[in-house]
Design a protein around this motif. Sequence first.
Motif, PDB file in Angstrom:
ATOM      1  N   GLU A  63      11.880  12.904  18.810  1.00 14.24           N
ATOM      2  CA  GLU A  63      11.276  11.584  18.995  1.00 14.24           C
ATOM      3  C   GLU A  63      11.691  10.644  17.857  1.00 14.24           C
ATOM      4  OE1 GLU A  63       7.052  10.723  21.019  1.00 14.24           O
ATOM      5  OE2 GLU A  63       6.903  11.391  18.938  1.00 14.24           O
ATOM      6  N   ARG A  64      11.734  11.217  16.654  1.00 14.63           N
ATOM      7  CA  ARG A  64      12.062  10.441  15.459  1.00 14.63           C
ATOM      8  C   ARG A  64      13.528  10.033  15.449  1.00 14.63           C
ATOM      9  NH1 ARG A  64      10.281  14.265  12.020  1.00 14.63           N
ATOM     10  NH2 ARG A  64      12.412  14.858  11.506  1.00 14.63           N
ATOM     11  N   THR A  65      14.391  11.007  15.743  1.00 14.49           N
ATOM     12  CA  THR A  65      15.833  10.771  15.556  1.00 14.49           C
ATOM     13  C   THR A  65      16.507  10.239  16.815  1.00 14.49           C
ATOM     14  OG1 THR A  65      16.385  12.993  16.287  1.00 14.49           O
ATOM     15  CG2 THR A  65      15.968  12.688  13.926  1.00 14.49           C
ATOM     16  N   GLY A  66      15.870  10.409  17.971  1.00 11.62           N
ATOM     17  CA  GLY A  66      16.516  10.012  19.217  1.00 11.62           C
ATOM     18  C   GLY A  66      17.661  10.939  19.620  1.00 11.62           C
ATOM     19  N   GLU A  67      17.769  12.064  18.931  1.00 11.84           N
ATOM     20  CA  GLU A  67      18.807  13.048  19.249  1.00 11.84           C
ATOM     21  C   GLU A  67      18.611  13.566  20.684  1.00 11.84           C
ATOM     22  OE1 GLU A  67      20.428  17.223  17.219  1.00 11.84           O
ATOM     23  OE2 GLU A  67      18.794  16.091  16.277  1.00 11.84           O
ATOM     24  N   LYS A  68      19.720  13.897  21.368  1.00 12.85           N
ATOM     25  CA  LYS A  68      19.618  14.419  22.736  1.00 12.85           C
ATOM     26  C   LYS A  68      19.672  15.946  22.701  1.00 12.85           C
ATOM     27  CE  LYS A  68      19.671  10.542  25.151  1.00 12.85           C
ATOM     28  NZ  LYS A  68      18.253  10.100  25.086  1.00 12.85           N
TER      29      LYS A  68
END
Lengths: 522, 522
Positions: A63-68
């Motif tokens: 959620e924080r990093t937006g990593e997939k």
Amino acid sequence: MYTLARNYSKLTDRILRKSLLPKICSIEDSLRFFKDGQAIGWSGFTPVGYPKKIPVALADKIERTGEKMKFDLFIGASVGAETEDRWAKLGMINRRWPYQTGKNIARGINTGKIQMGDIHLAKFAQNLAFGFFTKEKGGKLDLALIEACEIDDEGIILAGSVGATPEICQIADKIIVEINTTFRSFRGLHDIEEDLKPPFRRPNLISRVDDRVGSTHLKVDFDKIVAIVESDQKDNGRPMSAPDKTSETIADNILDFFQNEVKQGRLPKNLLPLQSGVGNIANAVVAGLVKGPFKNLQVWTEVLQDTMLDFFDNGKLEFATSTALTFTPEAFDRLYEKWDFYAPKICLRPQQITNGAELVRRLGVISMNTPVEFDIYAHANSTLVGGTRMISGLGGSNDFLRNGYITIMHAPSFRKTKTDPYGITSVIPMAPHIDHTEHDLDILVTEQGLADLRGLAPRQRAKEIINKCAHPVYRPILTEYYEMALKDCLARKVAHEPQLLDKCYKMQSNLAKNGTMRIDKW
Amino acid sequence: MYTLARNYSKLTDRILRKSLLPKICSIEDSLRFFKDGQAIGWSGFTPVGYPKKIPVALADKIERTGEKMKFDLFIGASVGAETEDRWAKLGMINRRWPYQTGKNIARGINTGKIQMGDIHLAKFAQNLAFGFFTKEKGGKLDLALIEACEIDDEGIILAGSVGATPEICQIADKIIVEINTTFRSFRGLHDIEEDLKPPFRRPNLISRVDDRVGSTHLKVDFDKIVAIVESDQKDNGRPMSAPDKTSETIADNILDFFQNEVKQGRLPKNLLPLQSGVGNIANAVVAGLVKGPFKNLQVWTEVLQDTMLDFFDNGKLEFATSTALTFTPEAFDRLYEKWDFYAPKICLRPQQITNGAELVRRLGVISMNTPVEFDIYAHANSTLVGGTRMISGLGGSNDFLRNGYITIMHAPSFRKTKTDPYGITSVIPMAPHIDHTEHDLDILVTEQGLADLRGLAPRQRAKEIINKCAHPVYRPILTEYYEMALKDCLARKVAHEPQLLDKCYKMQSNLAKNGTMRIDKW
């Protein structure tokens, strides 16, 4: 059964295999083992004994990093909504087998974003071990994430459920363990036998509910353990509402039936091992048994709920086996307080064993479960509302209903809709999705009455089910359908199980259009 | 396995328990035990080992005298048409469980005159013994009528099938025995263990196809035997047609699949015990295996057909277990001629054991059966044409498909009608009757190809089944349906298993009206 002296101890006291101490790491550190596209197995069952810290920490990071990151997720049954449902919300789940609960995950499944499959829970565990779910990965899982109480040289002491954890650890390349230090160790509560694959499988020698044939430990390849973290998050099982009038009437119908079966010599005085699903009716049945005339009872089921403690307390329940302790925090506190009283009467086993056809049949389990609806020939829908929308999954219902001594499905005869207090009937002409066939079910029961279908042919069953189970406002509608179908099929000489394929789902269409299944005419 | 010296001997030589000699009577005499309204059990299974003289003599008498007699008839599976079908024609059957074959009996069932119920064959036998089918008679049968080879002090040596005969003899008040003197005794071929009722059931210790855990004899209460008659009527098992091109292509698809499973390490080199249903495709699969690359094979199935002898002859089949020898007269002659070669490789067991979940699962049986049709989500109909007309019954298909290691259903992708060479598709949107659910089936195969459904979610399954199994003339029709259903269900957020309840049976309606399932538009 032996008891652990250590209680509520610190993490290192719970790792008696000292060579594993260097694997202790922070939750943040453990996240480096997670990679996009992995197939992951978790411990946990309906929702107890699942990893509680790492899934949340990973979700926070995403959620924080937006990593997939997207995973294929295999867990014995459902786990806490704060984990899998949050993952679903964040788009972190590609596949999910074989059961789930949560608004976001259900939405993902029903809007085509998550590929979910459900299968009998006993079969799930073995097919996972056979490599059938991860053929593209050579039958392996990349990672197992499990909750435990302790690790010593013999293996892992699991927490409040066994589920499919043995099979998950068996096929995982790496294992991460969350050791929960907020409650006492459950050492001695589990019985885990290694399940070999065909052609090397051996007979399971359990012949009583309280037999033990395995180890109190889950034996794993210790070299697979790559990280151990501490968990300070308690289990939070299903809360239960007090039984309502409808559930109590259904329970009364079932208890009357039991008494007659004993009288007729078809059940022993202390019945046979009981399996009871989750939900209001199941609780009402247990509550009825707690008050009822039967003694020396035994339970062989999938999950133990709070009412089982009352059942032990009054001395009527001798022993209970399940694959999970689905207790509320209050019930867990009761368990810990009177551990030496309850623990020797409880055994937690893998879901392959609790739900396995071999034991359910051998022990002669009396199986009781709630469907969404059932039809006039005794086909039942447990999973898909309107035939298409997934609720939670099949769960273990058919494991028990297919193999039990007497198999019972119970439901209220009607449910309300926004516009009609009797808008939905549980008794319908033809189930739009079938999880349990007419070949599986012996008894159907609602608050209206109990239909004993043993030995009845389909046309006899239809009358019995309509007359005994349907609500009076639906009885004439269903009778009219049946008579119309009978007439039509007799004329065509195809009347073994009369149906009208162009009308059988008219009640469902009416519900969608007019908010009620009460139709004016066929 | 030991062999009998006595062969084709006279009746009294076959009754080694001499106290029973006074029970010998004429067939005519034995008819006095039959009374209107009785519940009767016969030996026999698909159609071998059934009583052949007395049922025909009773039918003759009824036909001659016009006397009214109606029976409830319980037999492990089907028996010869000259017996049960003749009884049906003469109105002598009230109820029939759990399987049958014959034009008259099917007509009686489908015109509302005979009450038939079908149930998993393993469950039938135990539920009969539990008294569930004859509650009104205290769980008893009035009469058992069985075919045998011999009787000695240990018990009865059955003929070519075991079926549900042990349970039938257990609950019958009286037993009548037809001793067949036209063929050698099958002494040594059977393995019959007493099955106790819960809570006293014990583990079954079979862990290999050739294990023996019981007796070569059926142990009965000799005092129940009220009559013994001689039978001179041979068995006349199912004739088989030579495999056609379609069946051979299906078999090739299955053999290719096996080879790949071995390559991937999901099956051992000699596969796992094979279960194969009856019919053309089953025969083609066995014929393919006879020619194929696999050695040291084993069979654990319900009926052994003629091709099994070829399979033994070429040395590739090590051992076969079934509950019946469904041989043609020619195959029986082959068996008798090379008895010492074949007999040690064959074991006949009760249908509770051959079809029982416990053994099917433990041994890891590969299950292969033919349905009427299956749908795009892998629900299969084995019993009711058009959802309402009974053909024969469920049989053992779900016993094996529910519990096997790999579960396969095979069918030709289409069948012709009077007006359309492709009038009927085996792949349909929604099965109008469901005997096997999506939770049971791993593999669907037609001559078009093989759909491996393991691990696939419903939406993935639909594409795989349509593309691999449907005939090209139906592929666009089914694809259009699926896409339409998907779109509609996605819009309503109910798309786990897309269906359109108002259209899903349109192909069936079109077949009834226009003689083909090929519809012009949805």
